[in-house]
Motif scaffolding. Sequence first.
Motif, PDB file in Angstrom:
ATOM      1  N   ARG A   1     -31.392  61.080 -28.067  1.00 28.09           N
ATOM      2  CA  ARG A   1     -30.393  61.371 -29.091  1.00 28.09           C
ATOM      3  C   ARG A   1     -28.979  61.180 -28.541  1.00 28.09           C
ATOM      4  N   PRO A   2     -28.086  60.543 -29.313  1.00 29.53           N
ATOM      5  CA  PRO A   2     -26.715  60.338 -28.843  1.00 29.53           C
ATOM      6  C   PRO A   2     -25.927  61.638 -28.812  1.00 29.53           C
ATOM      7  N   SER A   3     -24.883  61.655 -28.002  1.00 28.00           N
ATOM      8  CA  SER A   3     -24.018  62.821 -27.861  1.00 28.00           C
ATOM      9  C   SER A   3     -22.754  62.635 -28.700  1.00 28.00           C
ATOM     10  N   TYR A   4     -21.900  63.663 -28.717  1.00 30.02           N
ATOM     11  CA  TYR A   4     -20.661  63.527 -29.478  1.00 30.02           C
ATOM     12  C   TYR A   4     -19.751  62.489 -28.842  1.00 30.02           C
ATOM     13  N   GLN A   5     -19.933  62.239 -27.534  1.00 26.99           N
ATOM     14  CA  GLN A   5     -19.182  61.168 -26.889  1.00 26.99           C
ATOM     15  C   GLN A   5     -19.579  59.813 -27.480  1.00 26.99           C
TER      16      GLN A   5
ATOM     17  N   GLU B   1     -20.651  59.288 -30.517  1.00 27.82           N
ATOM     18  CA  GLU B   1     -20.051  59.181 -31.842  1.00 27.82           C
ATOM     19  C   GLU B   1     -18.605  58.724 -31.742  1.00 27.82           C
ATOM     20  N   LEU B   2     -17.868  59.259 -30.776  1.00 24.48           N
ATOM     21  CA  LEU B   2     -16.474  58.885 -30.599  1.00 24.48           C
ATOM     22  C   LEU B   2     -16.335  57.432 -30.174  1.00 24.48           C
ATOM     23  N   ARG B   3     -17.204  57.004 -29.271  1.00 19.76           N
ATOM     24  CA  ARG B   3     -17.143  55.608 -28.820  1.00 19.76           C
ATOM     25  C   ARG B   3     -17.374  54.647 -29.988  1.00 19.76           C
ATOM     26  N   ARG B   4     -18.327  54.984 -30.856  1.00 17.46           N
ATOM     27  CA  ARG B   4     -18.597  54.124 -32.007  1.00 17.46           C
ATOM     28  C   ARG B   4     -17.397  54.070 -32.938  1.00 17.46           C
ATOM     29  N   ALA B   5     -16.781  55.225 -33.169  1.00 22.32           N
ATOM     30  CA  ALA B   5     -15.627  55.272 -34.062  1.00 22.32           C
ATOM     31  C   ALA B   5     -14.465  54.465 -33.485  1.00 22.32           C
ATOM     32  N   LEU B   6     -14.212  54.599 -32.178  1.00 23.02           N
ATOM     33  CA  LEU B   6     -13.130  53.857 -31.554  1.00 23.02           C
ATOM     34  C   LEU B   6     -13.409  52.361 -31.546  1.00 23.02           C
ATOM     35  N   ALA B   7     -14.671  51.997 -31.369  1.00 23.50           N
ATOM     36  CA  ALA B   7     -15.035  50.581 -31.376  1.00 23.50           C
ATOM     37  C   ALA B   7     -14.768  49.962 -32.749  1.00 23.50           C
ATOM     38  N   ASP B   8     -14.957  50.737 -33.818  1.00 24.49           N
ATOM     39  CA  ASP B   8     -14.712  50.225 -35.168  1.00 24.49           C
ATOM     40  C   ASP B   8     -13.228  49.972 -35.417  1.00 24.49           C
TER      41      ASP B   8
END
Length: 281
Positions: free
Chosen positions: A41-45, A47-54
């Motif tokens: 399972r992914p961590s909140y880190q 989630e942040l990396r995905r958001a920043l990549a977008d």
Amino acid sequence: MPKVSSVIVPYATYLRVYEPLAAFPEPERSHWARYARRPDRPSYQDELRRALADLAPTPPVMVPVHESEDAFVLDVDGVVCVCPWRTRLRGWQALEELSEEMPPPVLDAVLPPFLRHQAAQDYERWLVENPDARPWIRTATWQVPINWFVLVADEEREYDKGDREDSPPVLRYRTPMVQARRRVARGLRALKEAMDEGPLIDGLVDVGRWLEEFHPRSLVELDYGGLVHALPTGALEDDHSAADVAEGIAALRRGDGAAAGEAYARLVERWRSVRDLRSAN
């Protein structure tokens, strides 16, 4: 100085609700049950990396095209509880709030108006089919809203100073939903008896209504998130803001305005360094 870390983290804090599987209808319940058994399972880190990549492409992807199927998972006294990310919904809501936080020229330079307009239209159409939608996660930048501290108690505080470069400090509180709701009710009574109106009352009413949307056996988590990187290690260790807020409310309930003022002054002084750092940026 704040601890330097290679971990990707914005200066954001989080208020999360973890609901038991029984709170979800099928087929979502089965999805989360399978998801909770996953070892990767992914961590909140993540989630942040995905958001920043977008946000990196030109033009940026402000809101995901599809809703996230990920969640945070906890075992609460043998009961599996999940906190869905709902990244797409939170992205739409964050865009609505940006106009109040950023000057128009800066906002237009970062996120072009035509993209924001398109996202707003998409959100309106989506709400027609999902009128009761609400996020399981609330986010605040460069602060922990005072009304969040009302939900928790100092004895629920968890602090890990993080000894490794890939293990940042953690400061959070976790409390049963019934306790959080009870504290909201008591806090509102004390505040309304002491003052007619104000932002603290409005904020507490808002968060109280939000909590009512969830299962009574849920768990509420207040997480300092990336804000730990804006605070010196010593300040984190000594941070007992929830205790100051509880003491201030208790003083108001006794009619002791002086003691309530002293508790509030300690809270303001503790967060002065974060306000100064925000202004410097």
